[in-house]
Design a protein around this motif. Structure first.
Motif, PDB file in Angstrom:
ATOM      1  N   ARG A 157       0.836  -1.206   0.000  1.00 36.43           N
ATOM      2  CA  ARG A 157       0.000   0.000   0.000  1.00 36.43           C
ATOM      3  C   ARG A 157       0.868   1.251   0.000  1.00 36.43           C
ATOM      4  O   ARG A 157       0.578   2.226  -0.709  1.00 36.43           O
ATOM      5  CB  ARG A 157      -0.934  -0.015   1.213  1.00 36.43           C
ATOM      6  N   ARG A 158       1.939   1.220   0.771  1.00 38.32           N
ATOM      7  CA  ARG A 158       2.818   2.383   0.899  1.00 38.32           C
ATOM      8  C   ARG A 158       3.443   2.761  -0.444  1.00 38.32           C
ATOM      9  O   ARG A 158       3.625   3.937  -0.752  1.00 38.32           O
ATOM     10  CB  ARG A 158       3.908   2.088   1.928  1.00 38.32           C
ATOM     11  N   ILE A 159       3.772   1.772  -1.250  1.00 40.93           N
ATOM     12  CA  ILE A 159       4.434   2.045  -2.532  1.00 40.93           C
ATOM     13  C   ILE A 159       3.430   2.183  -3.686  1.00 40.93           C
ATOM     14  O   ILE A 159       3.838   2.294  -4.844  1.00 40.93           O
ATOM     15  CB  ILE A 159       5.481   0.965  -2.874  1.00 40.93           C
ATOM     16  N   ASN A 160       2.136   2.165  -3.360  1.00 45.30           N
ATOM     17  CA  ASN A 160       1.081   2.327  -4.375  1.00 45.30           C
ATOM     18  C   ASN A 160       1.113   1.214  -5.406  1.00 45.30           C
ATOM     19  O   ASN A 160       0.892   1.431  -6.595  1.00 45.30           O
ATOM     20  CB  ASN A 160       1.199   3.692  -5.080  1.00 45.30           C
ATOM     21  N   ARG A 161       1.344   0.003  -4.927  1.00 46.02           N
ATOM     22  CA  ARG A 161       1.447  -1.125  -5.849  1.00 46.02           C
ATOM     23  C   ARG A 161       0.084  -1.493  -6.436  1.00 46.02           C
ATOM     24  O   ARG A 161       0.007  -1.889  -7.596  1.00 46.02           O
ATOM     25  CB  ARG A 161       2.071  -2.311  -5.108  1.00 46.02           C
ATOM     26  N   GLY A 162      -0.961  -1.466  -5.627  1.00 44.26           N
ATOM     27  CA  GLY A 162      -2.298  -1.693  -6.160  1.00 44.26           C
ATOM     28  C   GLY A 162      -2.782  -3.120  -6.102  1.00 44.26           C
ATOM     29  O   GLY A 162      -3.860  -3.433  -6.604  1.00 44.26           O
ATOM     30  N   HIS A 163      -1.984  -4.015  -5.508  1.00 39.09           N
ATOM     31  CA  HIS A 163      -2.442  -5.395  -5.312  1.00 39.09           C
ATOM     32  C   HIS A 163      -1.871  -5.905  -3.999  1.00 39.09           C
ATOM     33  O   HIS A 163      -0.974  -5.294  -3.406  1.00 39.09           O
ATOM     34  CB  HIS A 163      -2.042  -6.307  -6.477  1.00 39.09           C
ATOM     35  N   THR A 164      -2.386  -7.026  -3.536  1.00 37.62           N
ATOM     36  CA  THR A 164      -1.941  -7.631  -2.284  1.00 37.62           C
ATOM     37  C   THR A 164      -0.926  -8.740  -2.567  1.00 37.62           C
ATOM     38  O   THR A 164      -0.763  -9.187  -3.708  1.00 37.62           O
ATOM     39  CB  THR A 164      -3.114  -8.240  -1.517  1.00 37.62           C
ATOM     40  N   PHE A 165      -0.278  -9.205  -1.498  1.00 38.28           N
ATOM     41  CA  PHE A 165       0.628 -10.341  -1.659  1.00 38.28           C
ATOM     42  C   PHE A 165      -0.150 -11.602  -2.006  1.00 38.28           C
ATOM     43  O   PHE A 165       0.326 -12.445  -2.766  1.00 38.28           O
ATOM     44  CB  PHE A 165       1.458 -10.553  -0.395  1.00 38.28           C
ATOM     45  N   GLU A 166      -1.344 -11.745  -1.470  1.00 42.19           N
ATOM     46  CA  GLU A 166      -2.144 -12.929  -1.796  1.00 42.19           C
ATOM     47  C   GLU A 166      -2.439 -12.989  -3.294  1.00 42.19           C
ATOM     48  O   GLU A 166      -2.500 -14.070  -3.884  1.00 42.19           O
ATOM     49  CB  GLU A 166      -3.447 -12.926  -1.006  1.00 42.19           C
ATOM     50  N   CYS A 167      -2.609 -11.825  -3.909  1.00 45.39           N
ATOM     51  CA  CYS A 167      -2.791 -11.773  -5.357  1.00 45.39           C
ATOM     52  C   CYS A 167      -1.572 -12.357  -6.071  1.00 45.39           C
ATOM     53  O   CYS A 167      -1.701 -13.113  -7.036  1.00 45.39           O
ATOM     54  CB  CYS A 167      -3.037 -10.325  -5.786  1.00 45.39           C
ATOM     55  N   SER A 168      -0.379 -12.018  -5.591  1.00 44.09           N
ATOM     56  CA  SER A 168       0.850 -12.572  -6.170  1.00 44.09           C
ATOM     57  C   SER A 168       0.903 -14.084  -5.991  1.00 44.09           C
ATOM     58  O   SER A 168       1.208 -14.823  -6.926  1.00 44.09           O
ATOM     59  CB  SER A 168       2.083 -11.942  -5.513  1.00 44.09           C
ATOM     60  N   ARG A 169       0.592 -14.529  -4.777  1.00 40.86           N
ATOM     61  CA  ARG A 169       0.642 -15.964  -4.506  1.00 40.86           C
ATOM     62  C   ARG A 169      -0.290 -16.737  -5.437  1.00 40.86           C
ATOM     63  O   ARG A 169       0.084 -17.778  -5.996  1.00 40.86           O
ATOM     64  CB  ARG A 169       0.253 -16.229  -3.041  1.00 40.86           C
ATOM     65  N   GLN A 170      -1.484 -16.214  -5.620  1.00 36.58           N
ATOM     66  CA  GLN A 170      -2.470 -16.911  -6.441  1.00 36.58           C
ATOM     67  C   GLN A 170      -2.063 -16.935  -7.900  1.00 36.58           C
ATOM     68  O   GLN A 170      -2.149 -17.974  -8.571  1.00 36.58           O
ATOM     69  CB  GLN A 170      -3.837 -16.238  -6.283  1.00 36.58           C
ATOM     70  N   ALA A 171      -1.616 -15.786  -8.433  1.00 43.57           N
ATOM     71  CA  ALA A 171      -1.220 -15.733  -9.843  1.00 43.57           C
ATOM     72  C   ALA A 171      -0.039 -16.653 -10.125  1.00 43.57           C
ATOM     73  O   ALA A 171       0.003 -17.348 -11.152  1.00 43.57           O
ATOM     74  CB  ALA A 171      -0.873 -14.298 -10.232  1.00 43.57           C
ATOM     75  N   ILE A 172       0.930 -16.660  -9.224  1.00 43.23           N
ATOM     76  CA  ILE A 172       2.109 -17.522  -9.388  1.00 43.23           C
ATOM     77  C   ILE A 172       1.697 -18.989  -9.374  1.00 43.23           C
ATOM     78  O   ILE A 172       2.134 -19.781 -10.205  1.00 43.23           O
ATOM     79  CB  ILE A 172       3.138 -17.214  -8.289  1.00 43.23           C
TER      80      ILE A 172
END
Length: 307
Positions: A157-172
């Motif tokens: 959130r701080r870096i304005n990434r726009g997604h969560t880590f869970e989103c990364s885990r799921q896509a990977i």
């Protein structure tokens, strides 16, 4: 030498082809959903894509023209060189499946291109696209590389990434489950994250269904939001010595079969505010290798094992 200390990308990729391969970056004119208003504006606070677009990479030229220019750039090295088209700038799955098919197809139809590498975000993937990529993976060499950046949602959130880590885990997971080589990218030293936090995350990153991991140090790039914040109130950035110690401890927590592609990024001098290390990538790698040998450290030494 490096093989015994860490699972080196160069050795790994040489085992995939009977000839030498070199990535050629392509700028296909994409944007990002946290830039164009889809989920946000301004992009990640540290990002300026000029930091990794080489001179031959120009979005005003066709994909084929960029690849041909890249081939001329690298041709003097080895006469039998083949190439991987690296869709690197911005988010390279941020478009319709039909438009992506045309772009990837143009790259693969270029002479001496032996495969493609697609850099993207975990929130810009779909079932339809994965269906197509699974089919493409049967026809050519393919890596899909996700920008994870951190496993800490507060930092995202701080870096304005726009997604969560869970989103990364799921896509990977969904990509790897299709049999597609899957890469990830993380940054060590992001605002608010110290050495202890990075080391906390290492086993979490290691648990993902990644084949390849690319690690970079935090850099402050001119004309970014992070540069403004750093100028107003400077915060700690790792020295070379500190970063070598961090990487040494970090990779000992990673599983041994994870391929490590990079440990540092080298931004153009005219864009880089800090840290000013003055080291080329291979020079840093040599320093790290020597440190690993002196300390008896190696990838996976302290990795968690499951029965």
């Amino acid at each position: 030498m490096n093989e015994a200390l860490y699972n080196d990308y160069g050795t790994w990729i040489r085992g995939k082809f009977p000839f030498r391969v070199q990535k050629i970056s392509v700028d296909a004119g994409f944007s990002c959903p946290n830039r164009d208003g889809s989920i946000g504006r301004g992009g990640c606070i540290y990002c300026d894509n000029r930091t990794f677009n080489p001179a031959y990479c120009d979005r005003n030229r066709s994909i084929r023209e960029q690849l041909e220019e890249g081939k001329r750039f690298f041709a003097h090295k080895y006469p039998d060189m083949r190439y991987l088209a690296y869709f690197q700038a911005f988010t390279n799955t941020y478009g319709s499946v039909e438009s992506l098919k045309r772009m990837y197809g143009e790259a693969l139809d270029t002479e001496d291109v032996a495969g493609i590498v697609i850099g993207t975000r975990p929130d810009c993937i779909s079932e339809a696209l994965l269906d197509y990529l699974e089919e493409l993976n049967r026809q050519t060499f393919l890596i899909v590389e996700y920008g994870i950046e951190t496993a800490n949602d507060d930092t995202l959130r701080r870096i304005n990434r726009g997604h969560t880590f869970e989103c990364s885990r799921q896509a990977i997971s969904e990509t790897a489950d299709r049999g597609i080589l899957t890469g990830g990218h993380i940054i060590l030293g992001l605002p608010g994250e110290d050495e202890a936090e990075s080391l906390r995350q290492a086993p979490v990153i290691s648990s993902l269904k990644l084949d390849i991991l690319k690690i970079h140090q935090m850099q402050i790039i001119r004309n970014t939001k992070l540069a403004d914040a750093y100028t107003e109130k400077p915060f700690h950035l790792y020295t070379v010595e500190e970063y070598i110690r961090l990487i040494t401890n970090y990779i000992q927590l990673l599983r041994k079969d994870l391929v490590l592609e990079r440990f540092v990024s080298q931004s153009p001098k005219e864009l880089l505010i800090a840290p000013q290390w003055g080291l080329k990538n291979y020079e840093f790698t040599n320093l790290l290798t020597n440190h690993l040998k002196r300390t008896g450290a190696f990838q996976g030494k302290n990795a968690l094992t499951t029965g």
